[in-house]
Design a protein around this motif. Structure first.
Motif, PDB file in Angstrom:
ATOM      1  N   SER A 161       0.856  -1.188   0.000  1.00 13.46           N
ATOM      2  CA  SER A 161       0.000   0.000   0.000  1.00 13.46           C
ATOM      3  C   SER A 161       0.892   1.238   0.000  1.00 13.46           C
ATOM      4  CB  SER A 161      -0.910   0.023   1.239  1.00 13.46           C
ATOM      5  OG  SER A 161      -1.799  -1.071   1.241  1.00 13.46           O
ATOM      6  N   PHE A 162       0.586   2.178  -0.878  1.00 13.82           N
ATOM      7  CA  PHE A 162       1.292   3.462  -0.914  1.00 13.82           C
ATOM      8  C   PHE A 162       0.475   4.406  -1.791  1.00 13.82           C
ATOM      9  CE2 PHE A 162       2.865   1.175  -4.607  1.00 13.82           C
ATOM     10  CZ  PHE A 162       2.893   2.138  -5.616  1.00 13.82           C
ATOM     11  N   GLY A 163       0.542   5.684  -1.499  1.00  6.76           N
ATOM     12  CA  GLY A 163      -0.195   6.640  -2.315  1.00  6.76           C
ATOM     13  C   GLY A 163      -1.652   6.237  -2.464  1.00  6.76           C
ATOM     14  N   ASN A 164      -2.098   6.105  -3.726  1.00  4.28           N
ATOM     15  CA  ASN A 164      -3.471   5.672  -4.009  1.00  4.28           C
ATOM     16  C   ASN A 164      -3.603   4.160  -4.148  1.00  4.28           C
ATOM     17  OD1 ASN A 164      -4.494   8.333  -4.060  1.00  4.28           O
ATOM     18  ND2 ASN A 164      -3.792   8.605  -6.170  1.00  4.28           N
ATOM     19  N   ILE A 165      -2.502   3.432  -3.939  1.00  3.35           N
ATOM     20  CA  ILE A 165      -2.518   1.970  -4.035  1.00  3.35           C
ATOM     21  C   ILE A 165      -2.861   1.391  -2.672  1.00  3.35           C
ATOM     22  CG2 ILE A 165      -1.139  -0.089  -4.498  1.00  3.35           C
ATOM     23  CD1 ILE A 165      -1.769   1.572  -6.973  1.00  3.35           C
ATOM     24  N   SER A 166      -3.874   0.546  -2.632  1.00  3.26           N
ATOM     25  CA  SER A 166      -4.300  -0.059  -1.372  1.00  3.26           C
ATOM     26  C   SER A 166      -4.354  -1.575  -1.509  1.00  3.26           C
ATOM     27  CB  SER A 166      -5.680   0.475  -0.961  1.00  3.26           C
ATOM     28  OG  SER A 166      -6.131  -0.142   0.227  1.00  3.26           O
ATOM     29  N   SER A 167      -3.418  -2.242  -0.859  1.00  3.72           N
ATOM     30  CA  SER A 167      -3.406  -3.713  -0.754  1.00  3.72           C
ATOM     31  C   SER A 167      -3.441  -4.390  -2.118  1.00  3.72           C
ATOM     32  CB  SER A 167      -4.578  -4.200   0.106  1.00  3.72           C
ATOM     33  OG  SER A 167      -4.493  -3.679   1.409  1.00  3.72           O
ATOM     34  N   GLU A 168      -2.460  -4.071  -2.979  1.00  2.00           N
ATOM     35  CA  GLU A 168      -2.314  -4.727  -4.277  1.00  2.00           C
ATOM     36  C   GLU A 168      -1.017  -5.527  -4.307  1.00  2.00           C
ATOM     37  OE1 GLU A 168      -3.169  -2.476  -7.808  1.00  2.00           O
ATOM     38  OE2 GLU A 168      -4.440  -1.042  -6.720  1.00  2.00           O
ATOM     39  N   ARG A 169      -0.930  -6.454  -5.259  1.00  2.30           N
ATOM     40  CA  ARG A 169       0.230  -7.337  -5.350  1.00  2.30           C
ATOM     41  C   ARG A 169       1.411  -6.631  -6.018  1.00  2.30           C
ATOM     42  NH1 ARG A 169      -0.269 -12.661  -2.890  1.00  2.30           N
ATOM     43  NH2 ARG A 169      -2.498 -13.125  -2.835  1.00  2.30           N
ATOM     44  N   ILE A 170       2.590  -6.803  -5.427  1.00  4.29           N
ATOM     45  CA  ILE A 170       3.805  -6.192  -5.980  1.00  4.29           C
ATOM     46  C   ILE A 170       4.156  -6.850  -7.312  1.00  4.29           C
ATOM     47  CG2 ILE A 170       6.307  -5.962  -5.642  1.00  4.29           C
ATOM     48  CD1 ILE A 170       5.766  -5.598  -2.673  1.00  4.29           C
ATOM     49  N   GLY A 171       4.488  -6.016  -8.316  1.00  2.00           N
ATOM     50  CA  GLY A 171       4.845  -6.521  -9.639  1.00  2.00           C
ATOM     51  C   GLY A 171       6.312  -6.353  -9.991  1.00  2.00           C
ATOM     52  N   PHE A 172       7.041  -5.512  -9.268  1.00  2.00           N
ATOM     53  CA  PHE A 172       8.453  -5.284  -9.591  1.00  2.00           C
ATOM     54  C   PHE A 172       9.158  -4.669  -8.390  1.00  2.00           C
ATOM     55  CE2 PHE A 172       5.795  -1.794 -10.985  1.00  2.00           C
ATOM     56  CZ  PHE A 172       6.404  -0.681 -10.423  1.00  2.00           C
ATOM     57  N   VAL A 173      10.461  -4.927  -8.316  1.00  2.00           N
ATOM     58  CA  VAL A 173      11.306  -4.371  -7.260  1.00  2.00           C
ATOM     59  C   VAL A 173      12.666  -4.054  -7.867  1.00  2.00           C
ATOM     60  CG1 VAL A 173      12.399  -4.725  -5.008  1.00  2.00           C
ATOM     61  CG2 VAL A 173      10.172  -5.779  -5.482  1.00  2.00           C
ATOM     62  N   THR A 174      13.137  -2.835  -7.664  1.00  2.00           N
ATOM     63  CA  THR A 174      14.495  -2.444  -8.032  1.00  2.00           C
ATOM     64  C   THR A 174      15.167  -1.871  -6.794  1.00  2.00           C
ATOM     65  OG1 THR A 174      13.970  -1.965 -10.348  1.00  2.00           O
ATOM     66  CG2 THR A 174      15.915  -0.891  -9.435  1.00  2.00           C
ATOM     67  N   ILE A 175      16.365  -2.375  -6.487  1.00  3.79           N
ATOM     68  CA  ILE A 175      17.131  -1.867  -5.353  1.00  3.79           C
ATOM     69  C   ILE A 175      18.458  -1.344  -5.889  1.00  3.79           C
ATOM     70  CG2 ILE A 175      18.005  -2.333  -3.040  1.00  3.79           C
ATOM     71  CD1 ILE A 175      16.337  -4.925  -3.079  1.00  3.79           C
ATOM     72  N   ARG A 176      18.782  -0.108  -5.531  1.00  2.00           N
ATOM     73  CA  ARG A 176      20.052   0.500  -5.913  1.00  2.00           C
ATOM     74  C   ARG A 176      20.830   0.865  -4.666  1.00  2.00           C
ATOM     75  NH1 ARG A 176      16.224   2.955  -9.285  1.00  2.00           N
ATOM     76  NH2 ARG A 176      16.563   2.704 -11.540  1.00  2.00           N
ATOM     77  N   GLY A 177      22.140   0.716  -4.744  1.00  2.00           N
ATOM     78  CA  GLY A 177      22.972   1.078  -3.607  1.00  2.00           C
ATOM     79  C   GLY A 177      24.260   1.742  -4.042  1.00  2.00           C
ATOM     80  N   SER A 178      24.731   2.688  -3.245  1.00  2.00           N
ATOM     81  CA  SER A 178      25.988   3.385  -3.488  1.00  2.00           C
ATOM     82  C   SER A 178      26.402   4.055  -2.186  1.00  2.00           C
ATOM     83  CB  SER A 178      25.825   4.426  -4.604  1.00  2.00           C
ATOM     84  OG  SER A 178      24.994   5.489  -4.169  1.00  2.00           O
ATOM     85  N   SER A 179      27.385   4.940  -2.266  1.00  2.00           N
ATOM     86  CA  SER A 179      27.825   5.665  -1.073  1.00  2.00           C
ATOM     87  C   SER A 179      26.717   6.563  -0.527  1.00  2.00           C
ATOM     88  CB  SER A 179      29.060   6.506  -1.407  1.00  2.00           C
ATOM     89  OG  SER A 179      28.774   7.426  -2.448  1.00  2.00           O
TER      90      SER A 179
END
Length: 307
Positions: free
Chosen positions: A272-290
């Protein structure tokens, strides 16, 4: 936030004492493997590197084969740049002998043809389906066809290398409503959409099996596709058109958010976030740096079920 990247050699030597300078991890419900690119600094040279594992905040998000690895010394330091795809990428690289496979279950498909390292799958012993394997059909193509027949779904990868047909039974619920977002947005992709699909019958004639996509037509898209009788869908020929329409429509609307950190979300978890309420996640991107670790995640709205 802890990030650990472990490189494993062909003789099972583990190198985890490294400094992760930057990385990018991607996972998508319509991509049959996770991807990772990273740059690290370490104190010694690595020989015969073959696998890599990425753990973020205690969650193992990626475990896969090394597609490429570059080692160099610069300014008194040793650096490694690498790219990797999850072990389920092997499903795309192994073909099945053509022909009709009767009474085949998802378990049989995943276990009886090839043994793929570190790849597991949803348990489904139902052998009431068949597969018609055309030349150059990969294991993943067969899994897609069987998943659509059994569930009306598109298969996806859960955790590091678990192949799933069904929505996970006990998803994690992630509520980002109080998160301080870096961005919120939507994206629509129309380039894949077609307005009309036409399939030949057993005699090679057209006119019996047709499908018109009114959603594409409403966007003034005129794209006609013709194809031979699809033997994979003889149980219901019209589904050959319906499947192509859904596949071309995949990921058509993408609703996303990005934030600092990572909460362990995975495909098919509930968000859930913003206007999204209890929907299934379709993608994930994780970025990392300093600068830290940042996650972009969200949901797809298209013609495949996401419930």
């Amino acid at each position: 936030m802890t990030v650990r990247l472990t490189i494993i050699t062909s003789d099972n030597v583990y190198y985890g004492d490294n400094d992760v300078l930057s990385f990018r991890f991607d996972k998508d419900i319509y991509t049959p493997y996770t991807t990772l690119t990273a740059r690290i600094r370490l104190s010694r040279e690595i020989s015969n590197a073959s696998e890599v594992m990425l753990t973020v905040n205690g969650f193992t998000v990626h475990y896969g084969l090394l597609d490429s690895i570059k080692q160099e010394q610069k300014g008194g330091f040793r650096f490694i740049t690498l790219s990797s795809r999850g072990f389920t990428s092997l499903l795309c690289q192994n073909q099945i002998e053509p022909g009709l496979k009767m009474n085949i279950s998802f378990n049989m498909l995943m276990e009886d043809f090839y043994t793929l390292p570190h790849v597991t799958h949803e348990n489904d012993p139902d052998d009431s389906s068949y597969l018609y394997i055309i030349p150059n059909t990969s294991m993943w193509d067969a899994a897609v066809n069987l998943s659509y027949k059994r569930r009306g779904t598109y298969p996806y990868i859960r955790s590091a290398n678990i192949v799933m047909m069904s929505p996970v039974a006990y998803p994690v619920t992630i509520d980002l409503s109080n998160e301080k977002f870096i961005s919120l947005g939507t994206e629509h992709i129309n380039s894949r959409l077609a307005s009309d699909y036409h399939m030949a019958d057993i005699n090679g004639d057209y006119g019996t099996f047709d499908l018109h996509d009114s959603d594409a037509a409403a966007l003034n898209i005129v794209r006609h596709k013709y194809f031979d009788l699809d033997m994979r869908f003889l149980y219901d020929p019209q589904q050959a058109l319906a499947y192509r329409d859904k596949y071309d429509f995949r990921g058509r609307e993408r609703v996303y958010c990005s934030y600092s950190g990572y909460h362990g979300e995975d495909l098919c978890d509930i968000i859930s976030f913003g206007n999204i309420s209890s929907e299934r996640i379709g993608f994930v991107t994780i970025r990392g740096s300093s600068r830290g670790v940042f996650t972009e995640t969200g949901v797809y709205r298209d013609k495949f079920p996401h419930t």
